[in-house]
Design an enzyme around this catalytic site. Sequence first.
Site, PDB file in Angstrom:
ATOM      1  N   ARG A 216       0.271  -1.589  -0.145  1.00 20.77           N
ATOM      2  CA  ARG A 216      -0.133  -0.231  -0.073  1.00 20.77           C
ATOM      3  C   ARG A 216       0.709   1.382  -0.192  1.00 20.77           C
ATOM      4  O   ARG A 216       1.821   1.187   0.830  1.00 20.77           O
ATOM      5  CB  ARG A 216      -1.197   0.052   1.194  1.00 20.77           C
ATOM      6  CG  ARG A 216      -2.484  -0.887   1.370  1.00 20.77           C
ATOM      7  CD  ARG A 216      -3.133  -0.261   0.190  1.00 20.77           C
ATOM      8  NE  ARG A 216      -3.811  -1.193  -0.012  1.00 20.77           N
ATOM      9  CZ  ARG A 216      -3.975  -2.642  -0.919  1.00 20.77           C
ATOM     10  NH1 ARG A 216      -3.476  -2.673  -1.362  1.00 20.77           N
ATOM     11  NH2 ARG A 216      -5.719  -3.073  -1.338  1.00 20.77           N
TER      12      ARG A 216
ATOM     13  N   GLU B 130      -3.463   8.246  -5.825  1.00 17.76           N
ATOM     14  CA  GLU B 130      -3.180   7.122  -7.293  1.00 17.76           C
ATOM     15  C   GLU B 130      -4.688   7.624  -7.769  1.00 17.76           C
ATOM     16  O   GLU B 130      -6.127   7.711  -7.250  1.00 17.76           O
ATOM     17  CB  GLU B 130      -3.870   5.768  -7.110  1.00 17.76           C
ATOM     18  CG  GLU B 130      -2.671   5.374  -6.292  1.00 17.76           C
ATOM     19  CD  GLU B 130      -2.455   3.600  -5.923  1.00 17.76           C
ATOM     20  OE1 GLU B 130      -3.796   2.774  -6.559  1.00 17.76           O
ATOM     21  OE2 GLU B 130      -1.551   2.919  -5.500  1.00 17.76           O
TER      22      GLU B 130
ATOM     23  N   HIS C  17      -0.136   0.229 -10.553  1.00 13.54           N
ATOM     24  CA  HIS C  17      -0.717  -0.381  -9.446  1.00 13.54           C
ATOM     25  C   HIS C  17      -1.373  -1.830 -10.055  1.00 13.54           C
ATOM     26  O   HIS C  17      -2.350  -1.684 -10.330  1.00 13.54           O
ATOM     27  CB  HIS C  17      -1.920   0.065  -8.669  1.00 13.54           C
ATOM     28  CG  HIS C  17      -2.743  -0.109  -6.885  1.00 13.54           C
ATOM     29  ND1 HIS C  17      -3.135   0.206  -5.986  1.00 13.54           N
ATOM     30  CD2 HIS C  17      -2.641  -1.580  -7.229  1.00 13.54           C
ATOM     31  CE1 HIS C  17      -3.596  -0.376  -5.168  1.00 13.54           C
ATOM     32  NE2 HIS C  17      -3.412  -1.504  -5.176  1.00 13.54           N
TER      33      HIS C  17
END
Length: 320
Positions: A235, A264, A283
């Site tokens: 994370r 993000e 990601h």
Amino acid sequence: MNAIATMYNPQDCPDEYDLLRKAGFRVDYKQPVQTDSSDVIRQLSGYPWIIASGEYFPRTVLEALKSAGLRLIVRLGVGYDRVDIRAAGELGIAVANTPGANANAVAEHTLMLTMAVARNAGLCNANMHSDRWATGVKSVDLSGCTVGLVGFGNIARIFARMIRPIAGRILACDPYPNRVAAADLHVELADLDAVLAHADVLSLHLPLTEESRNMFDLAMFHKLKPGAIFINTSRGEIVQEDALAAALADGTLLGAGLDVYQTEPLPAESPLRKLDNCFMTPHSASMSDDAFHRMTSAAIHTILKFAAGESLPNQVNKTC
């Protein structure tokens, strides 16, 4: 209403979504929303079942969706930190994930990032695409290196198995370590300071909690062995990115491999974008075709079980 909102295109997994249609569900594809709460409410209001992507579900959003009939949120992957779990439980909204379905994909991605940083693959690739034949790009060998794992869950254990033939030593810290797995994988359990001090490669495998949020600051990076490689596929909010950028810029770290970020999508002005020794992916570690099909299948079977009144072993909260 047996209508399901999914933030993933059903055309990518037609066989899996056909199971829902055959069971009498209507499937509606919704565009993923990153941060706009009003847009989340607008798109998802009225759906009892949601297959979520990276949307944020704070209490205010959950209250609005509950009043419109929400019963279950299923997150693809293992993380569910973007859902207010306590609020969901109090409102009677079940939250589930798909643990294990993407573990192999994330572990492989972690290995890829590690090797890419060690061999400076990002700069080499950029040079080639810019018509620069630069054979003198510096890189390092991984053979015999010490790998440090912060967190020793399923993904970390698979990564340890993958890198074992290369690494000379693997250390791991975890508040609740699996000692049997550590012994089987020849992983030494140690405290965090020992892992930081000895690791040539440090890989994060932590859930995002209040304790882990912003855990890696500049002081933490200076505890690392000089010239270490830093990898994060867990994370982004665990890492203070300004501190990471400083450690990369001043040579404290040899390089970093990142798949997750504090914000993000990663902002255009992020200092990380300007660093040649920072290898980044968007990601996407869990999104191999095979893993995506497994996660989707797990999410769909979760909905079918819940609708049938069955208990969910992958439910992460208790509902009233």
